[in-house]
Design an enzyme around this catalytic site. Sequence first.
Site, mmCIF file in Angstrom:
data_model
loop_
_atom_site.group_PDB
_atom_site.id
_atom_site.type_symbol
_atom_site.label_atom_id
_atom_site.label_comp_id
_atom_site.label_asym_id
_atom_site.label_seq_id
_atom_site.Cartn_x
_atom_site.Cartn_y
_atom_site.Cartn_z
ATOM 1 N N LYS A 189 0.848 -1.195 0.000
ATOM 2 C CA LYS A 189 0.000 0.000 0.000
ATOM 3 C C LYS A 189 0.884 1.246 0.000
ATOM 4 C CE LYS A 189 -1.987 2.421 3.317
ATOM 5 N NZ LYS A 189 -1.846 3.790 2.771
ATOM 6 N N THR A 234 5.922 6.149 14.468
ATOM 7 C CA THR A 234 5.985 5.188 15.570
ATOM 8 C C THR A 234 4.570 4.857 16.054
ATOM 9 O OG1 THR A 234 8.196 5.922 16.162
ATOM 10 C CG2 THR A 234 6.949 4.824 17.900
ATOM 11 N N GLY A 255 6.955 4.357 8.569
ATOM 12 C CA GLY A 255 6.093 5.495 8.887
ATOM 13 C C GLY A 255 6.266 5.890 10.335
ATOM 14 N N CYS A 276 13.220 10.398 8.006
ATOM 15 C CA CYS A 276 13.095 9.785 9.339
ATOM 16 C C CYS A 276 14.385 9.910 10.142
ATOM 17 C CB CYS A 276 12.684 8.324 9.198
ATOM 18 S SG CYS A 276 13.663 7.428 8.011
ATOM 19 N N GLU A 323 9.582 13.965 17.159
ATOM 20 C CA GLU A 323 9.914 14.044 15.736
ATOM 21 C C GLU A 323 9.006 15.090 15.070
ATOM 22 O OE1 GLU A 323 8.863 10.689 13.056
ATOM 23 O OE2 GLU A 323 10.887 10.931 12.269
ATOM 24 N N GLU A 347 10.059 0.342 10.302
ATOM 25 C CA GLU A 347 11.054 1.406 10.086
ATOM 26 C C GLU A 347 10.356 2.688 10.520
ATOM 27 O OE1 GLU A 347 14.441 1.487 9.644
ATOM 28 O OE2 GLU A 347 14.090 0.179 7.931
ATOM 29 N N THR A 385 1.771 4.695 14.296
ATOM 30 C CA THR A 385 1.150 3.709 13.394
ATOM 31 C C THR A 385 1.860 2.360 13.521
ATOM 32 O OG1 THR A 385 0.439 5.460 11.919
ATOM 33 C CG2 THR A 385 0.509 3.259 10.985
#
Length: 502
Positions: free
Chosen positions: A196, A250, A248, A305, A402, A271, A252
């Site tokens: 996706k 943390t 994506g 990231c 972040e 990741e 999620t």
Amino acid sequence: MVMAEATVMATFTATTVGTVRSRYEQPTGLFINNEFIASASGKTFVVENPATEEKICDVYEAAEADVDAAVNAAEEAFKSWSAVDPSIRGRCLLKLADLIEENLELLASIESSDNGKPLKLSRIDVGLVANVLRNYGGWADKIFGSVIDTGDTHFSYTKREPLGVCGQIIPWNFPLLMWSWKIGPAVATGNTIVLKTAESTPLSALVASSFVKQAGFPPGVINIVSGYGATGQHISNHMKIKKIAFTGSTATGRHIMRAAATSNLKKVTLELGGKSPNIIFDDADVEKAVEWANTAIYFNSGEVCCAGSRIYVQEKIYDEVLAAFKKRAEQNVLGNPFHEDTFQGPQTSKLQFDRIMSFIEEGKREGATVITGGTRYGDKGYFINPTIFADVTEDMNIVKEEIFGPVVTISKFKTVEEVINLANDSQYGLAAGIHTTNINKAHHVANKLKAGTIWINTYNDFHHQVPFGGFNQSGIGREMGAEALDNYTQVKAIRIAIGKDE
Ligand code: NAD
């Protein structure tokens, strides 16, 4: 932006992309069994150009029934793909890499329109995509087990086998590059996939997927669906999916682990986010360190990231570095991603723009000093001026969380031990930078930092043979390099009794 009537195939829409080609066929369907098809419900969502805030096109959204169809296609394809001579898998990946390279300008311009990154960066991304696919194409027929000597009564050996259908969910900051990081090791090792894309950047992966059939992949090996978090949830909850790989946030990542745990305990690699320290010692080459600090945070509009978003400077050179860094940040050229001199494009979506601006306002409220930036750039498109916050304390949210934008904090430190503690005081552990001319210090600090990647006198310096991934809450597992192959294979041990046959 020209929007043409849909062509014969209802799932293709012609749009303009940048300056490279005025018209091309943009697949907007779901890519299942090597064909683009409409979603079962016919539901679509709008894809926007973040530099102009204009609509590019509508893309079909996958609901549960569509994810099921993609998984069934992948499950069927797995039967033969996992059993084929692995060199055939390698050849398909090598051919796909060639096709990507032949279409580099088109793919780069689509990426710049959809994501907003400068065209020159998109070109680099597409080149890296070809490198990654080629690298895993080379690995396909070099996946070995081992023979284990357990004495003369038995013959014991191991095989590395693929897992089955893998679900993959990617973000919007490097849309096509993340597509390749996920696809490469998965299909090289004999798995099939349902991937996706992110809702804000589905276009480049759809166009790249249109080369999959031509590259020789059988139907069902690579399936691509577009959609929001709900589509991702259908993938992470799916009982037939054996493994999920996610890049994506943390937050999620936690949802995905939970979904894996409560469904079929599918294997999980993540990741995730970061708040990476970038340390400048007083023996560093200041000019080079400032240049790397600029790249570390402002490259890709800060939507990276592993961005070096916490700068720590040794006190003797703090004032000098701060002045040079402010000057350097203010030289970054913002604007139209299709201008060759643009360094920083817009943030990729309004959502992300708003998130970053609210962090900036919070930093101001918390009492940090804005050295430069802190404001929107222009009044059209989601541009944010490169921002530096000084006079920060470690408990401020802008130091801990972040931000994922062109916003950095800069602080002073005295000793090596102090900066190691400051750098490691984070829930994350994705990357870290060290700038020094002292090799002993470089190695000492690299050993002590808790991060998956340490860059010394460089930053954001990736190579497809070098593994990447996080310590702490920055993730689980590694991508790229030989390590990524471990995520997509499982070891089978075989033990045969070979006693004397009398
Ligand atoms: P996100 O993590 O929500 O989205 C990433 C991907 O996950 C997208 O494809 C999205 O559709 C999908 N997704 C969202 N919710 C899901 C769910 N419940 N189950 C399965 N899939 C789901 O990220 P975002 O909301 O786009 O951005 C939020 C923050 O995440 C950013 O501000 C940034 O800090 C961070 N981020 C990090 C990275 C990275 O590379 N580490 C990439 C993008 C965003």
